[in-house]
Design an enzyme around this catalytic site. Sequence first.
Site, PDB file in Angstrom:
ATOM      1  N   ALA A  13       0.841  -1.197   0.000  1.00 56.20           N
ATOM      2  CA  ALA A  13       0.000   0.000   0.000  1.00 56.20           C
ATOM      3  C   ALA A  13       0.877   1.248   0.000  1.00 56.20           C
ATOM      4  O   ALA A  13       2.053   1.195   0.354  1.00 56.20           O
ATOM      5  CB  ALA A  13      -0.907  -0.009   1.221  1.00 56.20           C
ATOM      6  N   CYS A  14       0.273   2.360  -0.398  1.00 53.10           N
ATOM      7  CA  CYS A  14       0.943   3.650  -0.421  1.00 53.10           C
ATOM      8  C   CYS A  14       1.530   3.936   0.968  1.00 53.10           C
ATOM      9  O   CYS A  14       0.858   3.673   1.956  1.00 53.10           O
ATOM     10  CB  CYS A  14      -0.081   4.718  -0.800  1.00 53.10           C
ATOM     11  N   PRO A  15       2.735   4.420   1.046  1.00 56.73           N
ATOM     12  CA  PRO A  15       3.629   4.911   0.002  1.00 56.73           C
ATOM     13  C   PRO A  15       4.680   3.888  -0.429  1.00 56.73           C
ATOM     14  O   PRO A  15       5.621   4.247  -1.136  1.00 56.73           O
ATOM     15  CB  PRO A  15       4.303   6.099   0.681  1.00 56.73           C
ATOM     16  N   ASP A  40      -1.926  -1.462  -5.884  1.00 56.36           N
ATOM     17  CA  ASP A  40      -2.549  -0.305  -5.240  1.00 56.36           C
ATOM     18  C   ASP A  40      -3.031   0.665  -6.319  1.00 56.36           C
ATOM     19  O   ASP A  40      -2.224   1.199  -7.079  1.00 56.36           O
ATOM     20  CB  ASP A  40      -1.532   0.370  -4.318  1.00 56.36           C
ATOM     21  N   ASP A  46       0.249   8.320  -8.158  1.00 58.55           N
ATOM     22  CA  ASP A  46       1.520   8.463  -7.441  1.00 58.55           C
ATOM     23  C   ASP A  46       2.712   8.326  -8.375  1.00 58.55           C
ATOM     24  O   ASP A  46       3.685   9.077  -8.273  1.00 58.55           O
ATOM     25  CB  ASP A  46       1.630   7.423  -6.325  1.00 58.55           C
TER      26      ASP A  46
END
Length: 75
Positions: A13-15, A40, A46
Site C-alpha cells: 500500500a501507499c507509500p 494499489d 503516485d
Amino acid sequence: MNFDKELDARGLACPLPIVKTNKTLNQMTSGQVLRVMATDSGSVADMQAFAEQTQNELLSSTQENGVYMFYLKRR
C-alpha cells in the site's frame, strides 16, 4: 517493452510502491528502464507525480487483471 530491472510491489500500500521504486531507480544507471508491478490503485497517480518530481520518464502505465504496470526510464 524491454526493461533492465523489475520491481514487484504487488500487495503493498501507499507509500511503499513509490519508496521501493525510488530506491531501485537510485541503484540503476542513467537510461535503464525499470518495470514496476503494483496492485494499489493509488499508484497510478503516485507514479505519474513521482516521475515528474524526480525527472525520471514514465514511459508507460497500463492495467491488466488488477495489476498496474509501470515502465520508468532512469534520468
